[in-house]
Design a protein around this motif. Structure first.
Motif, PDB file in Angstrom:
ATOM      1  N   UNK A 135      36.419  28.334  -9.755  1.00 18.44           N
ATOM      2  CA  UNK A 135      35.450  28.531  -8.674  1.00 18.44           C
ATOM      3  C   UNK A 135      34.136  28.955  -9.317  1.00 18.44           C
ATOM      4  N   UNK A 136      33.015  28.590  -8.720  1.00 15.98           N
ATOM      5  CA  UNK A 136      31.715  29.016  -9.232  1.00 15.98           C
ATOM      6  C   UNK A 136      31.691  30.530  -9.406  1.00 15.98           C
ATOM      7  N   UNK A 137      30.969  31.002 -10.414  1.00 20.20           N
ATOM      8  CA  UNK A 137      30.997  32.411 -10.793  1.00 20.20           C
ATOM      9  C   UNK A 137      29.604  33.020 -10.787  1.00 20.20           C
ATOM     10  N   UNK A 138      29.457  34.171 -10.147  1.00 18.33           N
ATOM     11  CA  UNK A 138      28.236  34.976 -10.264  1.00 18.33           C
ATOM     12  C   UNK A 138      28.350  35.868 -11.497  1.00 18.33           C
ATOM     13  N   UNK A 139      27.310  35.931 -12.283  1.00 24.77           N
ATOM     14  CA  UNK A 139      27.304  36.726 -13.500  1.00 24.77           C
ATOM     15  C   UNK A 139      26.666  38.079 -13.197  1.00 24.77           C
ATOM     16  N   UNK A 140      27.395  38.923 -12.502  1.00 25.22           N
ATOM     17  CA  UNK A 140      26.824  40.166 -11.972  1.00 25.22           C
ATOM     18  C   UNK A 140      26.409  41.142 -13.071  1.00 25.22           C
ATOM     19  N   UNK A 141      27.174  41.223 -14.152  1.00 23.27           N
ATOM     20  CA  UNK A 141      26.798  42.132 -15.240  1.00 23.27           C
ATOM     21  C   UNK A 141      25.493  41.687 -15.886  1.00 23.27           C
ATOM     22  N   UNK A 142      25.351  40.398 -16.083  1.00 23.63           N
ATOM     23  CA  UNK A 142      24.127  39.872 -16.680  1.00 23.63           C
ATOM     24  C   UNK A 142      22.946  40.036 -15.725  1.00 23.63           C
ATOM     25  N   UNK A 143      23.194  39.872 -14.431  1.00 26.32           N
ATOM     26  CA  UNK A 143      22.138  40.108 -13.433  1.00 26.32           C
ATOM     27  C   UNK A 143      21.617  41.540 -13.526  1.00 26.32           C
ATOM     28  N   UNK A 144      22.543  42.477 -13.664  1.00 25.75           N
ATOM     29  CA  UNK A 144      22.146  43.885 -13.768  1.00 25.75           C
ATOM     30  C   UNK A 144      21.340  44.134 -15.038  1.00 25.75           C
ATOM     31  N   UNK A 145      21.690  43.436 -16.120  1.00 28.89           N
ATOM     32  CA  UNK A 145      20.964  43.580 -17.383  1.00 28.89           C
ATOM     33  C   UNK A 145      19.531  43.092 -17.261  1.00 28.89           C
ATOM     34  N   UNK A 146      19.316  42.011 -16.508  1.00 32.80           N
ATOM     35  CA  UNK A 146      17.980  41.423 -16.383  1.00 32.80           C
ATOM     36  C   UNK A 146      17.097  42.174 -15.383  1.00 32.80           C
ATOM     37  N   UNK A 147      17.709  42.762 -14.361  1.00 33.68           N
ATOM     38  CA  UNK A 147      16.934  43.455 -13.324  1.00 33.68           C
ATOM     39  C   UNK A 147      16.203  44.657 -13.910  1.00 33.68           C
ATOM     40  N   UNK A 148      14.910  44.742 -13.598  1.00 36.73           N
ATOM     41  CA  UNK A 148      14.087  45.833 -14.099  1.00 36.73           C
ATOM     42  C   UNK A 148      13.425  45.550 -15.430  1.00 36.73           C
ATOM     43  N   UNK A 149      13.733  44.380 -16.017  1.00 37.48           N
ATOM     44  CA  UNK A 149      13.164  44.032 -17.310  1.00 37.48           C
ATOM     45  C   UNK A 149      11.855  43.240 -17.149  1.00 37.48           C
ATOM     46  N   UNK A 150      10.974  43.324 -18.150  1.00 39.27           N
ATOM     47  CA  UNK A 150       9.758  42.491 -18.108  1.00 39.27           C
ATOM     48  C   UNK A 150      10.121  41.025 -18.249  1.00 39.27           C
ATOM     49  N   UNK A 151       9.309  40.159 -17.643  1.00 39.70           N
ATOM     50  CA  UNK A 151       9.610  38.731 -17.647  1.00 39.70           C
ATOM     51  C   UNK A 151       9.521  38.112 -19.039  1.00 39.70           C
ATOM     52  N   UNK A 152       8.713  38.696 -19.934  1.00 37.62           N
ATOM     53  CA  UNK A 152       8.582  38.135 -21.275  1.00 37.62           C
ATOM     54  C   UNK A 152       9.911  38.225 -22.023  1.00 37.62           C
ATOM     55  N   UNK A 153      10.266  37.145 -22.671  1.00 37.09           N
ATOM     56  CA  UNK A 153      11.471  37.076 -23.506  1.00 37.09           C
ATOM     57  C   UNK A 153      12.750  37.399 -22.736  1.00 37.09           C
ATOM     58  N   UNK A 154      12.737  37.163 -21.432  1.00 36.31           N
ATOM     59  CA  UNK A 154      13.917  37.462 -20.615  1.00 36.31           C
ATOM     60  C   UNK A 154      15.110  36.602 -21.025  1.00 36.31           C
ATOM     61  N   UNK A 155      14.842  35.334 -21.348  1.00 36.68           N
ATOM     62  CA  UNK A 155      15.927  34.421 -21.710  1.00 36.68           C
ATOM     63  C   UNK A 155      16.680  34.891 -22.945  1.00 36.68           C
ATOM     64  N   UNK A 156      16.010  35.635 -23.825  1.00 35.39           N
ATOM     65  CA  UNK A 156      16.665  36.105 -25.055  1.00 35.39           C
ATOM     66  C   UNK A 156      17.811  37.061 -24.762  1.00 35.39           C
ATOM     67  N   UNK A 157      17.813  37.672 -23.588  1.00 39.16           N
ATOM     68  CA  UNK A 157      18.874  38.612 -23.224  1.00 39.16           C
ATOM     69  C   UNK A 157      20.147  37.909 -22.768  1.00 39.16           C
ATOM     70  N   UNK A 158      20.068  36.585 -22.574  1.00 40.22           N
ATOM     71  CA  UNK A 158      21.235  35.824 -22.123  1.00 40.22           C
ATOM     72  C   UNK A 158      21.954  35.277 -23.349  1.00 40.22           C
ATOM     73  N   UNK A 159      22.965  35.968 -23.800  1.00 34.86           N
ATOM     74  CA  UNK A 159      23.687  35.571 -25.006  1.00 34.86           C
ATOM     75  C   UNK A 159      24.906  34.724 -24.675  1.00 34.86           C
ATOM     76  N   UNK A 160      25.305  33.902 -25.627  1.00 36.02           N
ATOM     77  CA  UNK A 160      26.517  33.104 -25.450  1.00 36.02           C
ATOM     78  C   UNK A 160      27.724  34.003 -25.181  1.00 36.02           C
ATOM     79  N   UNK A 161      27.800  35.127 -25.897  1.00 35.24           N
ATOM     80  CA  UNK A 161      28.959  36.014 -25.755  1.00 35.24           C
ATOM     81  C   UNK A 161      29.041  36.614 -24.355  1.00 35.24           C
ATOM     82  N   UNK A 162      27.888  37.012 -23.797  1.00 35.72           N
ATOM     83  CA  UNK A 162      27.886  37.610 -22.462  1.00 35.72           C
ATOM     84  C   UNK A 162      28.307  36.596 -21.413  1.00 35.72           C
ATOM     85  N   UNK A 163      27.849  35.361 -21.552  1.00 36.97           N
ATOM     86  CA  UNK A 163      28.199  34.318 -20.588  1.00 36.97           C
ATOM     87  C   UNK A 163      29.675  33.954 -20.708  1.00 36.97           C
TER      88      UNK A 163
END
Length: 283
Positions: free
Chosen positions: A215-243
């Protein structure tokens, strides 16, 4: 075919459902291929003749996508940018003929792990409205679809709408998918991302992955990691291991689990990068 019903009112459809089990048809772009025959075996309840079930409307606190709303209806609807990912998915569901006939509700009721609409609707916190002759109930989308080709529908129940809460329509969104080709293909991986960015900071993030799990999956832990962060270099926080940790990706003839996890992470990074470009440019 034993019987074919095409009522023009919701009550008429619910009355048919209350009488006996039927196959519910809402576009048939998934139903006919699964039948493997020249005709549907009856009895059949076709809900596409019910005007009250078609279209996208705004209600108090929510947007309502009626159960007979086609992908083309979604593409043409005036909707906030948060719905862009759903429109992008609609344009890749298949040919124009399929987009004209296939319905958003039918897509989720078919409950394919690779349903294009699922990650987008999940990132919009979608609720599924279900009715019988006696009552109406709603379920979160990810509780409604509970496995491959399995839903929470009970006998006598009919999906009448998909509801998107107003709070989930903030920000902008992006849909990306990977397959052997762009159209008319079952995806290896697909992602939907919605970001609400204000003053260069992420106020809210919704990330969803499809075609990688049952079933499709929401990545809630990763969402929490991104929330509150500056938009610059945001994609760098999305690691293969976390996904990979969030997905438990499946193996099949199209790809193995590790490749799917990597593909999903890369698609998420690209989607986030697309969405944060305006914020980075303004910084």
């Amino acid at each position: 075919m034993a019987a074919y019903h095409r009522p023009d009112t919701l009550q008429g459809a619910l009355d048919v459902l209350a009488e006996r089990p039927v196959t519910i048809a809402a576009g048939c772009t998934d139903l006919f291929p699964a039948t493997q025959g020249r005709t549907l075996t009856g009895p059949v309840l076709d809900i596409t003749g019910i005007p009250a079930l078609r279209g996208v409307t705004r209600e108090e606190g929510a947007y309502r996508i009626g159960a007979a709303t086609s992908w083309t209806d979604v593409i043409r609807a005036e909707l906030p940018p948060a719905f862009d990912m759903l429109k992008q998915a609609a344009r890749e569901v298949g040919s124009v003929q399929i987009q004209n006939s296939g319905t958003v509700a039918g897509n989720i009721c078919n409950a394919s792990p690779a349903a294009d609409g699922m990650p987008c609707l999940a990132a919009l916190d979608a609720q599924v409205e279900i009715a019988t002759t006696k009552n109406t109930r709603t379920l979160p989308l990810l509780h409604f679809v509970n496995g491959p080709r399995r839903t929470a529908l009970e006998p006598g129940e009919l999906v009448t709408a998909i509801l998107i809460p107003e709070a989930a329509t903030r920000g902008t969104s992006r849909f990306l998918k990977l397959g052997a080709r762009k159209y008319l293909v079952i995806s290896v991986a697909m992602v939907a991302v919605r970001l609400d960015i204000d003053g260069g900071t992420v106020q809210d993030a919704a990330l969803s992955v499809g075609a990688c799990s049952a079933v499709a999956t929401r990545l809630t832990d990763l969402e929490a990691t991104l929330t509150g962060q500056p938009a610059e270099a945001l994609a760098d926080r999305i690691t293969d291991a976390a996904v990979a940790a969030a997905l438990s990706p499946i193996d099949d003839i199209r790809a193995d689990g590790p490749y799917r996890a990597h593909a999903a992470a890369e698609l998420l990074r690209r989607a986030v990068d697309d969405l944060t470009q305006p914020a980075r440019a303004a910084a």
